[in-house]
Design a protein around this motif. Structure first.
Motif, PDB file in Angstrom:
ATOM      1  N   LEU A 105     -11.955  11.579   5.820  1.00 17.91           N
ATOM      2  CA  LEU A 105     -11.174  10.827   6.801  1.00 17.91           C
ATOM      3  C   LEU A 105     -10.256  10.130   6.057  1.00 17.91           C
ATOM      4  O   LEU A 105      -8.914  10.065   6.565  1.00 17.91           O
ATOM      5  N   ASP A 106     -10.363   9.808   4.710  1.00 17.02           N
ATOM      6  CA  ASP A 106      -9.073   9.388   3.729  1.00 17.02           C
ATOM      7  C   ASP A 106      -7.856  10.229   3.780  1.00 17.02           C
ATOM      8  O   ASP A 106      -6.642   9.989   3.984  1.00 17.02           O
ATOM      9  N   ILE A 107      -8.149  11.577   3.380  1.00 18.44           N
ATOM     10  CA  ILE A 107      -7.239  12.384   3.306  1.00 18.44           C
ATOM     11  C   ILE A 107      -6.801  12.882   4.886  1.00 18.44           C
ATOM     12  O   ILE A 107      -5.475  13.214   4.816  1.00 18.44           O
ATOM     13  N   GLU A 108      -7.314  13.049   5.675  1.00 23.25           N
ATOM     14  CA  GLU A 108      -6.892  13.201   7.142  1.00 23.25           C
ATOM     15  C   GLU A 108      -5.851  12.010   7.662  1.00 23.25           C
ATOM     16  O   GLU A 108      -4.844  12.216   8.345  1.00 23.25           O
ATOM     17  N   ARG A 109      -6.241  10.847   7.295  1.00 23.71           N
ATOM     18  CA  ARG A 109      -5.277   9.613   7.553  1.00 23.71           C
ATOM     19  C   ARG A 109      -4.045   9.843   6.621  1.00 23.71           C
ATOM     20  O   ARG A 109      -2.959   9.560   7.303  1.00 23.71           O
ATOM     21  N   ALA A 110      -4.107  10.296   5.660  1.00 21.54           N
ATOM     22  CA  ALA A 110      -2.774  10.203   4.771  1.00 21.54           C
ATOM     23  C   ALA A 110      -2.105  11.452   5.149  1.00 21.54           C
ATOM     24  O   ALA A 110      -0.579  11.175   5.474  1.00 21.54           O
ATOM     25  N   LYS A 111      -2.331  12.313   5.517  1.00 20.45           N
ATOM     26  CA  LYS A 111      -1.694  13.547   6.117  1.00 20.45           C
ATOM     27  C   LYS A 111      -1.139  13.310   7.646  1.00 20.45           C
ATOM     28  O   LYS A 111      -0.189  13.498   7.851  1.00 20.45           O
ATOM     29  N   GLY A 112      -2.110  12.560   8.271  1.00 18.10           N
ATOM     30  CA  GLY A 112      -1.775  12.371   9.677  1.00 18.10           C
ATOM     31  C   GLY A 112      -0.466  10.921   9.611  1.00 18.10           C
ATOM     32  O   GLY A 112       0.479  10.770  10.298  1.00 18.10           O
ATOM     33  N   ALA A 113      -0.574  10.358   8.427  1.00 19.72           N
ATOM     34  CA  ALA A 113       0.613   9.432   8.162  1.00 19.72           C
ATOM     35  C   ALA A 113       2.006   9.933   7.905  1.00 19.72           C
ATOM     36  O   ALA A 113       3.050   9.145   7.765  1.00 19.72           O
ATOM     37  N   GLY A 114       1.872  11.256   7.410  1.00 15.46           N
ATOM     38  CA  GLY A 114       3.181  11.653   7.074  1.00 15.46           C
ATOM     39  C   GLY A 114       3.127  12.135   5.473  1.00 15.46           C
ATOM     40  O   GLY A 114       4.237  12.688   5.120  1.00 15.46           O
ATOM     41  N   PHE A 115       2.040  11.895   4.782  1.00 15.01           N
ATOM     42  CA  PHE A 115       2.234  12.703   3.463  1.00 15.01           C
ATOM     43  C   PHE A 115       2.175  14.212   3.320  1.00 15.01           C
ATOM     44  O   PHE A 115       1.536  14.683   4.269  1.00 15.01           O
ATOM     45  N   ALA A 116       2.795  14.750   2.635  1.00 14.96           N
ATOM     46  CA  ALA A 116       2.937  16.189   2.451  1.00 14.96           C
ATOM     47  C   ALA A 116       1.787  16.858   1.781  1.00 14.96           C
ATOM     48  O   ALA A 116       1.669  18.003   1.861  1.00 14.96           O
ATOM     49  N   GLY A 117       0.936  15.940   1.151  1.00 13.97           N
ATOM     50  CA  GLY A 117      -0.245  16.437   0.468  1.00 13.97           C
ATOM     51  C   GLY A 117      -1.070  15.390  -0.193  1.00 13.97           C
ATOM     52  O   GLY A 117      -0.839  13.770   0.071  1.00 13.97           O
ATOM     53  N   TYR A 118      -2.195  15.803  -0.698  1.00 12.48           N
ATOM     54  CA  TYR A 118      -3.320  14.328  -1.274  1.00 12.48           C
ATOM     55  C   TYR A 118      -3.913  15.147  -2.457  1.00 12.48           C
ATOM     56  O   TYR A 118      -4.558  16.304  -2.314  1.00 12.48           O
ATOM     57  N   SER A 129       0.860  -1.253   0.050  1.00 16.50           N
ATOM     58  CA  SER A 129      -0.129  -0.003  -0.206  1.00 16.50           C
ATOM     59  C   SER A 129       1.075   1.215   0.041  1.00 16.50           C
ATOM     60  O   SER A 129       2.200   1.181   0.550  1.00 16.50           O
ATOM     61  N   GLY A 130       0.237   2.425  -0.300  1.00 20.29           N
ATOM     62  CA  GLY A 130       1.075   3.777  -0.225  1.00 20.29           C
ATOM     63  C   GLY A 130       1.446   4.038   0.979  1.00 20.29           C
ATOM     64  O   GLY A 130       2.733   4.465   1.221  1.00 20.29           O
ATOM     65  N   TYR A 131       0.605   3.522   2.079  1.00 20.80           N
ATOM     66  CA  TYR A 131       1.085   3.658   3.518  1.00 20.80           C
ATOM     67  C   TYR A 131       2.430   2.878   3.867  1.00 20.80           C
ATOM     68  O   TYR A 131       3.198   3.339   4.725  1.00 20.80           O
ATOM     69  N   GLU A 132       2.563   1.613   3.455  1.00 21.28           N
ATOM     70  CA  GLU A 132       3.723   0.607   3.583  1.00 21.28           C
ATOM     71  C   GLU A 132       4.768   1.092   2.859  1.00 21.28           C
ATOM     72  O   GLU A 132       5.879   1.186   3.420  1.00 21.28           O
ATOM     73  N   ALA A 133       4.485   1.842   1.734  1.00 20.12           N
ATOM     74  CA  ALA A 133       5.864   2.543   0.878  1.00 20.12           C
ATOM     75  C   ALA A 133       6.440   3.546   1.670  1.00 20.12           C
ATOM     76  O   ALA A 133       7.608   4.034   1.798  1.00 20.12           O
ATOM     77  N   LEU A 134       5.263   4.549   1.987  1.00 17.66           N
ATOM     78  CA  LEU A 134       5.651   5.779   2.948  1.00 17.66           C
ATOM     79  C   LEU A 134       6.567   5.419   3.952  1.00 17.66           C
ATOM     80  O   LEU A 134       7.582   6.080   4.333  1.00 17.66           O
ATOM     81  N   GLU A 135       6.030   4.483   4.663  1.00 17.03           N
ATOM     82  CA  GLU A 135       6.711   3.850   6.143  1.00 17.03           C
ATOM     83  C   GLU A 135       8.205   3.441   5.895  1.00 17.03           C
ATOM     84  O   GLU A 135       9.117   3.882   6.420  1.00 17.03           O
ATOM     85  N   SER A 136       8.504   2.615   4.605  1.00 15.83           N
ATOM     86  CA  SER A 136       9.711   2.111   4.214  1.00 15.83           C
ATOM     87  C   SER A 136      10.390   3.532   3.853  1.00 15.83           C
ATOM     88  O   SER A 136      11.579   3.655   4.286  1.00 15.83           O
ATOM     89  N   LEU A 137      10.056   4.384   3.155  1.00 18.92           N
ATOM     90  CA  LEU A 137      10.774   5.599   2.509  1.00 18.92           C
ATOM     91  C   LEU A 137      11.192   6.470   3.871  1.00 18.92           C
ATOM     92  O   LEU A 137      12.430   6.778   3.998  1.00 18.92           O
ATOM     93  N   LYS A 138      10.391   6.853   4.952  1.00 21.71           N
ATOM     94  CA  LYS A 138      10.565   7.359   6.095  1.00 21.71           C
ATOM     95  C   LYS A 138      11.512   6.879   6.807  1.00 21.71           C
ATOM     96  O   LYS A 138      12.125   7.385   7.755  1.00 21.71           O
ATOM     97  N   SER A 139      11.543   5.253   6.587  1.00 18.61           N
ATOM     98  CA  SER A 139      12.600   4.570   7.714  1.00 18.61           C
ATOM     99  C   SER A 139      14.035   4.673   7.302  1.00 18.61           C
ATOM    100  O   SER A 139      15.034   4.180   8.019  1.00 18.61           O
ATOM    101  N   LYS A 140      14.523   4.950   6.011  1.00 17.43           N
ATOM    102  CA  LYS A 140      15.541   5.099   5.591  1.00 17.43           C
ATOM    103  C   LYS A 140      16.206   6.439   5.437  1.00 17.43           C
ATOM    104  O   LYS A 140      15.556   7.579   5.033  1.00 17.43           O
TER     105      LYS A 140
END
Length: 129
Positions: free
Chosen positions: A94-107, A65-76
């Protein structure tokens, strides 16, 4: 890098969306090189090798998922500084808020609008949001 001033990596499994994004960059962002990946794993590999200035990441990829990929990017260390813009057909607040809360710069929601993509990418490439 030639005439290109900045680089954006677009990770998307839908070929039509990939083609549309290519045309948006060619027409509206000609000084930005658009790199492409059709899976999250390939996108992560390209991100580590090329260190783009921005990553546009589809949330609904088939391998990760994009969330898993983001987590991998942020861990390196080498990729955690790269802003990541989420793109998804999920358009609820709620989808947009979740994404921003996860660390995405925008949506950006699909189907995406040319003006919204152009303005958001320009803002993120110049350090805005």
């Amino acid at each position: 890098m030639g005439a290109y001033k900045q680089t954006v990596l677009y990770v998307e499994d839908n070929e039509l969306n990939m083609d549309l994004m290519h045309h948006i960059f060619k027409r509206n962002l000609p000084s930005v090189l658009l790199l492409k990946a059709d899976t999250a794993e390939l996108g992560l590999q390209i991100a580590r090798q090329k260190l783009p200035d921005l990553i546009i990441l589809d949330i609904g990829l088939p391998d990760l998922s994009g969330y898993e990929a983001l987590e991998s990017l942020k861990s390196k260390e080498e990729t955690r500084h790269i802003p990541v813009l989420a793109i998804s057909a999920f358009a609820q607040r709620l989808d947009i808020e979740r994404a921003k809360g996860a660390g995405f710069a925008g949506y950006i929601t699909k189907p995406f609008q040319v003006k919204a993509v152009t303005e958001t990418v320009e803002a993120l490439l110049t350090g805005g949001s």
